[in-house]
Scaffold this motif. Structure first.
Motif, PDB file in Angstrom:
ATOM      1  N   ALA A  53       0.798  -0.944  -0.308  1.00  0.00           N
ATOM      2  CA  ALA A  53       0.246   0.557  -0.252  1.00  0.00           C
ATOM      3  C   ALA A  53       0.628   1.297   0.426  1.00  0.00           C
ATOM      4  N   ASP A  54       1.898   1.013   0.522  1.00  0.00           N
ATOM      5  CA  ASP A  54       2.739   2.336   1.165  1.00  0.00           C
ATOM      6  C   ASP A  54       3.067   2.330  -0.254  1.00  0.00           C
ATOM      7  N   LEU A  55       4.170   1.534  -0.781  1.00  0.00           N
ATOM      8  CA  LEU A  55       5.211   2.373  -2.108  1.00  0.00           C
ATOM      9  C   LEU A  55       4.248   1.561  -3.619  1.00  0.00           C
ATOM     10  N   GLY A  56       2.701   1.545  -3.483  1.00  0.00           N
ATOM     11  CA  GLY A  56       2.253   1.369  -4.541  1.00  0.00           C
ATOM     12  C   GLY A  56       2.267   0.322  -5.628  1.00  0.00           C
ATOM     13  N   MET A  57       2.318  -0.876  -4.908  1.00  0.00           N
ATOM     14  CA  MET A  57       2.746  -2.504  -5.812  1.00  0.00           C
ATOM     15  C   MET A  57       0.925  -3.829  -5.128  1.00  0.00           C
ATOM     16  N   SER A  58       0.507  -3.323  -6.247  1.00  0.00           N
ATOM     17  CA  SER A  58      -0.762  -4.888  -5.934  1.00  0.00           C
ATOM     18  C   SER A  58       0.499  -6.263  -5.976  1.00  0.00           C
ATOM     19  N   GLN A  59      -0.989  -6.926  -5.519  1.00  0.00           N
ATOM     20  CA  GLN A  59      -0.511  -7.833  -5.329  1.00  0.00           C
ATOM     21  C   GLN A  59      -0.022  -9.010  -5.822  1.00  0.00           C
ATOM     22  N   TRP A  60      -0.152  -8.833  -7.241  1.00  0.00           N
ATOM     23  CA  TRP A  60       0.748 -10.025  -8.061  1.00  0.00           C
ATOM     24  C   TRP A  60       2.105  -9.503  -7.994  1.00  0.00           C
ATOM     25  N   ALA A  61       2.740  -8.101  -7.595  1.00  0.00           N
ATOM     26  CA  ALA A  61       4.163  -7.632  -7.824  1.00  0.00           C
ATOM     27  C   ALA A  61       4.482  -7.817  -6.035  1.00  0.00           C
ATOM     28  N   ALA A  65       8.709  -9.101  -4.039  1.00  0.00           N
ATOM     29  CA  ALA A  65       9.786  -8.656  -2.895  1.00  0.00           C
ATOM     30  C   ALA A  65       9.890  -9.797  -2.182  1.00  0.00           C
ATOM     31  N   VAL A  66       9.382 -10.779  -2.317  1.00  0.00           N
ATOM     32  CA  VAL A  66      10.401 -12.250  -1.837  1.00  0.00           C
ATOM     33  C   VAL A  66      10.924 -12.892  -3.127  1.00  0.00           C
ATOM     34  N   THR A  67      10.207 -12.597  -4.124  1.00  0.00           N
ATOM     35  CA  THR A  67      10.830 -13.766  -4.842  1.00  0.00           C
ATOM     36  C   THR A  67      12.319 -13.045  -5.610  1.00  0.00           C
ATOM     37  N   ALA A  68      12.930 -11.928  -5.683  1.00  0.00           N
ATOM     38  CA  ALA A  68      13.998 -10.779  -5.586  1.00  0.00           C
ATOM     39  C   ALA A  68      14.730 -10.976  -5.315  1.00  0.00           C
ATOM     40  N   LEU A  99      27.801  -6.045   1.143  1.00  0.00           N
ATOM     41  CA  LEU A  99      27.416  -5.510  -0.141  1.00  0.00           C
ATOM     42  C   LEU A  99      25.656  -5.629   0.894  1.00  0.00           C
ATOM     43  N   PHE A 100      25.593  -7.206   1.830  1.00  0.00           N
ATOM     44  CA  PHE A 100      24.101  -7.213   2.497  1.00  0.00           C
ATOM     45  C   PHE A 100      23.744  -5.828   3.140  1.00  0.00           C
ATOM     46  N   GLY A 101      24.647  -5.081   3.528  1.00  0.00           N
ATOM     47  CA  GLY A 101      24.685  -3.909   4.444  1.00  0.00           C
ATOM     48  C   GLY A 101      24.068  -3.233   3.861  1.00  0.00           C
ATOM     49  N   ALA A 102      24.251  -2.630   2.877  1.00  0.00           N
ATOM     50  CA  ALA A 102      24.452  -1.499   1.777  1.00  0.00           C
ATOM     51  C   ALA A 102      22.637  -1.774   1.430  1.00  0.00           C
ATOM     52  N   ALA A 103      22.740  -3.251   0.699  1.00  0.00           N
ATOM     53  CA  ALA A 103      21.070  -3.155   0.171  1.00  0.00           C
ATOM     54  C   ALA A 103      20.331  -3.233   0.734  1.00  0.00           C
ATOM     55  N   SER A 104      20.518  -3.859   2.542  1.00  0.00           N
ATOM     56  CA  SER A 104      19.196  -3.389   3.415  1.00  0.00           C
ATOM     57  C   SER A 104      19.149  -1.935   3.564  1.00  0.00           C
ATOM     58  N   LEU A 105      20.274  -0.473   3.130  1.00  0.00           N
ATOM     59  CA  LEU A 105      19.819   0.730   3.820  1.00  0.00           C
ATOM     60  C   LEU A 105      18.917   1.006   2.353  1.00  0.00           C
ATOM     61  N   LEU A 106      19.662   1.019   0.795  1.00  0.00           N
ATOM     62  CA  LEU A 106      18.423   1.042   0.377  1.00  0.00           C
ATOM     63  C   LEU A 106      17.420   0.434   0.461  1.00  0.00           C
ATOM     64  N   ALA A 107      17.024  -0.258   0.939  1.00  0.00           N
ATOM     65  CA  ALA A 107      15.725  -1.269   0.959  1.00  0.00           C
ATOM     66  C   ALA A 107      14.775  -0.337   1.840  1.00  0.00           C
ATOM     67  N   THR A 108      15.542  -0.145   2.917  1.00  0.00           N
ATOM     68  CA  THR A 108      14.611   0.739   4.041  1.00  0.00           C
ATOM     69  C   THR A 108      14.320   1.515   3.304  1.00  0.00           C
ATOM     70  N   ALA A 114      11.280  -0.124  -7.600  1.00  0.00           N
ATOM     71  CA  ALA A 114      12.034  -0.448  -8.437  1.00  0.00           C
ATOM     72  C   ALA A 114      13.391  -0.278  -7.404  1.00  0.00           C
ATOM     73  N   SER A 115      13.183   1.120  -6.886  1.00  0.00           N
ATOM     74  CA  SER A 115      14.425   0.856  -5.617  1.00  0.00           C
ATOM     75  C   SER A 115      14.131  -0.036  -4.746  1.00  0.00           C
ATOM     76  N   PHE A 116      13.074  -0.368  -4.132  1.00  0.00           N
ATOM     77  CA  PHE A 116      12.842  -1.114  -2.999  1.00  0.00           C
ATOM     78  C   PHE A 116      13.575  -2.504  -3.716  1.00  0.00           C
ATOM     79  N   LEU A 117      12.547  -3.046  -4.651  1.00  0.00           N
ATOM     80  CA  LEU A 117      13.253  -4.751  -5.475  1.00  0.00           C
ATOM     81  C   LEU A 117      14.632  -4.168  -5.838  1.00  0.00           C
ATOM     82  N   THR A 118      15.139  -3.898  -5.940  1.00  0.00           N
ATOM     83  CA  THR A 118      16.343  -3.519  -6.864  1.00  0.00           C
ATOM     84  C   THR A 118      17.234  -3.933  -5.173  1.00  0.00           C
ATOM     85  N   GLY A 119      16.938  -3.081  -3.918  1.00  0.00           N
ATOM     86  CA  GLY A 119      18.003  -3.834  -2.369  1.00  0.00           C
ATOM     87  C   GLY A 119      17.432  -4.570  -2.579  1.00  0.00           C
TER      88      GLY A 119
END
Length: 485
Positions: A53-61, A65-68, A99-108, A114-119
């Motif tokens: 709801a916050d990022l505007g992602m559909s149920q399908w999308a 969040a898990v698969t990425a 890398l994991f730490g930096a990616a977690s900050l990007l997702a945060t 797009a930016s969330f799934l990249t993280g």
């Protein structure tokens, strides 16, 4: 639902050695990193509806969040394990942690899908470096025997608890601080562990220097990504869409090339001759089914609890927390069960139990009592799931020569990652693309029940001892050895 695989019998108290202060610190660093990765598999699950709801992602999308995360963590696992062998496990472990730490900050701090799934994807790449190198550093730091058994036991317990803590913590954090805090806590873990690791962890690499199978890693990762994208998109657009046909064809072609590459390379990521062993092949079938079906079950039940029943993220986390606690308890008793009934019978029986209990969830509806049915059924199903995990790890590695144990263990871990990766795209979309979520949930449950019960029958038949010819005798001995353990 990722769980730890601990195939080592617990040492007796009289044989358990005392660890030095440095050994304890090393164990803390390695276990904290593994716990962090295990936490990542579950901490976000209960936050998915709020996140969407916050990022505007559909149920399908939301499945992405898990698969990425799961796709790169599974696809690059074997490659990074080999890179660590060649160029240094400590070096790659630290790189993955950073890398994991930096990616977690990007997702945060993600500002759009797009930016969330990249993280999330970069988190998966980091996890693929952390998991195999962390386990290798643990086994090379602690000598074989009671010290290593104790270290592996502690590591296994924390990995199992990672899922439980993640589900509960995810609910609390989402309710109190918002979904972004679920990613922030992962970044915090990395920031705590990373400064400690360089001065504590010794460098290690294999003296054999096996050749790096880059073509194998590229083709299998590209193939899995293409196939999963095609199946996920087909659920929304249909199989007649151009990009679905193109990506599905490309994915299948890459997987065929992967098989050809592995059959010709001297140091394959996946040993095809080893896969011809019945214990290895059928054991991994059981592992693949239990991970893919359970990860999908957790995903669709999360949506059901929060969107159909209206539970908060915290209450949803508590339901899965009960399941996680029972799973951790089951993990402590699983070796005793296997010792009494044998790994083969435990594997088949646990698969059958998981299937039956998944079928019991078909009684879920819109009434409040459905929460109690779901809590009981999912908790007992998770106990059976843990039984499958432990017994399939023993099944796969049983009878494998010492020189090939590394490959067998790699297959066990890869099966876990691939199962988590493919389950949600293949079945989760059945729930997220229907107009009525409850109807979609029942469809998924019916399919899962059928698949798990069918797998139990196939594994039972596949692992039956055969003595019809001399060629089958060694495999029959392996199966008999499973029943003796």
């Amino acid at each position: 639902m990722p769980m730890a695989i601990d195939t080592n019998p617990a040492p007796s108290p009289l044989d358990t050695p005392r660890l030095s202060t440095r050994d304890r610190l090393v164990l803390f660093v390695l276990c904290a990193a593994q716990f962090m990765v295990a936490l990542d598999f579950s901490v976000l699950n209960v936050a998915l509806p709020v996140l969407g709801a916050d990022l505007g992602m559909s149920q399908w999308a939301l499945q992405w969040a898990v698969t990425a995360f799961a796709l790169p963590s599974g696809g690059f696992l074997l490659l990074f394990g080999r890179i660590g062998d060649l160029y240094g496990r400590r070096r790659l472990f630290l790189t993955g942690l950073a890398l994991f730490g930096a990616a977690s900050l990007l997702a945060t701090f993600a500002w759009d899908p797009a930016s969330f799934l990249t993280g999330r994807a970069l988190q998966g790449v980091g996890a693929a470096a952390i998991v195999p190198t962390g386990m290798s550093l643990l086994t090379t730091t602690f000598a074989e025997g009671p010290a290593r058994d104790r270290a592996l036991g502690i590591s296994g317990t924390l990995l199992s608890l990672g899922f439980t803590v993640g589900m509960v913590a995810g609910g609390v954090l989402t309710d109190v601080l918002g979904w972004r805090s679920t990613m922030g806590v992962l970044a915090l873990f990395a920031l705590i562990v990373l400064p400690l690791a360089p001065g504590l962890l010794p460098e290690s690499r294999t003296p054999e220097r096996p050749r790096l199978d880059v073509p194998g890693a590229v083709t299998v990762t590209g193939g899995l990504l293409s196939v999963i994208y095609a199946l996920s998109t087909a659920a929304d657009r249909g199989f007649g869409h151009v990009d679905v046909i193109a990506t599905l064809a490309a994915g299948l072609a890459l997987l065929i090339v992967f098989v050809l590459v592995e059959s010709r390379t001297e140091a394959p990521l996946v040993s095809l001759p080893m896969l011809r062993r019945r214990t290895v092949a059928w054991g991994n079938v059981g592992g693949l089914v239990t991970f893919s079906m359970m990860s999908t079950l957790v995903f669709v039940l999360t949506l059901y609890f929060e969107e159909t029943l209206g539970l908060s993220a915290f209450r949803t986390g508590l339901v899965f927390g009960v399941a996680g606690v029972l799973s951790a308890v089951a993990g402590a008793y699983a070796p005793k069960v296997i010792g009494r009934f044998g790994a083969r019978r435990t594997l088949v029986g646990s698969l059958a139990g998981q299937g039956v209990l998944t079928g019991a969830l078909l009684g879920l509806g819109t009434h409040v009592w459905s929460v109690w049915l779901a809590t009981a059924a999912i908790s007992l199903a998770c106990v059976c799931h843990l039984g499958v995990i432990v017994s399939y790890g023993l099944t796969v590695t049983s009878g494998v020569p010492d020189a090939e144990q590394g490959l067998a263990t790699g297959l066990v871990t890869s099966t876990q990652q691939v199962g988590i990766t493919i389950g949600i795209p293949l079945l989760g979309v059945l729930a997220t693309t229907t107009s009525d979520l409850l109807t979609g949930l029942h469809t998924v449950l019916a399919v899962e029940t059928t698949v798990v019960l069918a797998a139990a029958v196939l594994v039972a038949l596949g692992l039956r001892g055969r003595r019809t010819n001399a060629k089958a005798v060694p495999e029959a001995a392996e199966v008999e050895a499973l029943d003796a353990r």
